[in-house]
Design a protein around this motif. Structure first.
Motif, PDB file in Angstrom:
ATOM      1  N   MET A  11       0.896  -1.205   0.064  1.00 29.96           N
ATOM      2  CA  MET A  11      -0.035   0.023   0.033  1.00 29.96           C
ATOM      3  C   MET A  11       0.800   1.342  -0.093  1.00 29.96           C
ATOM      4  SD  MET A  11      -3.299   0.928   2.502  1.00 29.96           S
ATOM      5  CE  MET A  11      -3.849  -0.673   2.443  1.00 29.96           C
ATOM      6  N   VAL A  56      -4.220   1.942  -4.814  1.00 34.89           N
ATOM      7  CA  VAL A  56      -4.189   2.007  -3.180  1.00 34.89           C
ATOM      8  C   VAL A  56      -5.069   1.387  -2.752  1.00 34.89           C
ATOM      9  CG1 VAL A  56      -4.411   3.442  -1.270  1.00 34.89           C
ATOM     10  CG2 VAL A  56      -2.809   4.067  -3.216  1.00 34.89           C
ATOM     11  N   ASP A 108      -5.466   8.993   1.687  1.00 37.99           N
ATOM     12  CA  ASP A 108      -4.871   7.675   1.436  1.00 37.99           C
ATOM     13  C   ASP A 108      -3.789   7.348   2.280  1.00 37.99           C
ATOM     14  OD1 ASP A 108      -6.647   7.010  -0.744  1.00 37.99           O
ATOM     15  OD2 ASP A 108      -5.105   7.432  -2.221  1.00 37.99           O
ATOM     16  N   ILE A 136       0.860   4.367  -2.645  1.00 39.54           N
ATOM     17  CA  ILE A 136       0.917   5.806  -2.411  1.00 39.54           C
ATOM     18  C   ILE A 136       2.069   6.569  -2.654  1.00 39.54           C
ATOM     19  CG2 ILE A 136       1.157   7.197  -0.263  1.00 39.54           C
ATOM     20  CD1 ILE A 136      -0.812   5.155   1.287  1.00 39.54           C
TER      21      ILE A 136
END
Length: 214
Positions: free
Chosen positions: A106, A132, A177, A110
């Motif tokens: 993840m 994401v 995010d 990002i």
């Protein structure tokens, strides 16, 4: 056991990746003869691949034009967010401990979003931000959900293409995010779920506004 993909499936996946990557835009024609040459495949194989994309809601047949990348309707956008809430919120609520591997995947998405924003490549920002959320759904460790959500983000990518100002449309999401990733990394699933719920509310509102006409 991993099943091998047919050539038609492989071509469909590559074309879907081109949609997610913003290289194939709504209204663009997918010319059968050109695809035959590009993929060194038979016409039947190309037709099979295009039929798969049609089943995934990514293409449609237009008389006198052939197969084109779809433009979504307002109600379809609303339905996409019903799906997003179901999958992404459940993924957060029902996931186990956030592993180092999950966190890194993840975080990589990002960071790719952040680099694209620095380059002011807003098309890439949209693509990496969706990836994401693919990682969030991946918290459920379900290949079936992963495959289904890949189709969902391809449709979302077609929605984002409707934004007249990509920078304004994509700018708000990177920090959010990152916030969700941080909450998951701190094992605060309740707060992560709340942040995701607000994120999806705002994203849906902004996306539906693209389909509001005077």
């Amino acid at each position: 056991m991993t099943l091998s993909l047919s050539l038609a499936d492989q071509i469909a996946l590559e074309l879907r990746a081109d949609i997610i990557g913003g290289r194939l835009l709504p209204g663009m024609a997918l010319v059968e003869a050109e695809l035959v040459r590009a993929y060194n495949a038979s016409r039947n194989t190309i037709r099979e691949a295009l039929h798969r994309l049609e089943r995934e809601g990514l293409t449609r047949y237009v008389r006198n034009k052939g197969v084109v990348v779809r433009r979504l309707e307002r109600e379809e956008v609303r339905d996409l967010f019903v799906v997003r809430r179901t999958l992404e919120l459940q993924a957060i609520a029902q996931s186990g401990a956030f592993t180092q591997d999950q966190s890194e995947r993840m975080q990589n998405a990002i960071e790719a979003t952040a680099l694209a924003r620095e380059r002011e490549d807003w098309r890439a920002v949209a693509t990496h931000s969706l990836l994401v959320h693919q990682q969030i759904v991946g918290l459920m460790r379900s290949p079936l959900f992963d495959e289904f959500f890949a189709q969902v983000i391809a449709q979302l990518r077609l929605v984002f293409c409707a934004a007249p100002d990509e920078q304004r449309f994509q700018s708000p999401w990177l920090e959010r995010d990152l916030e969700i990733h941080t909450l998951l990394a701190n094992n605060n699933k309740l707060a992560a779920g709340e942040a995701m719920s607000l994120y999806l509310d705002d994203s849906e509102r902004q996306s539906l506004a693209l389909f509001t006409f005077p």
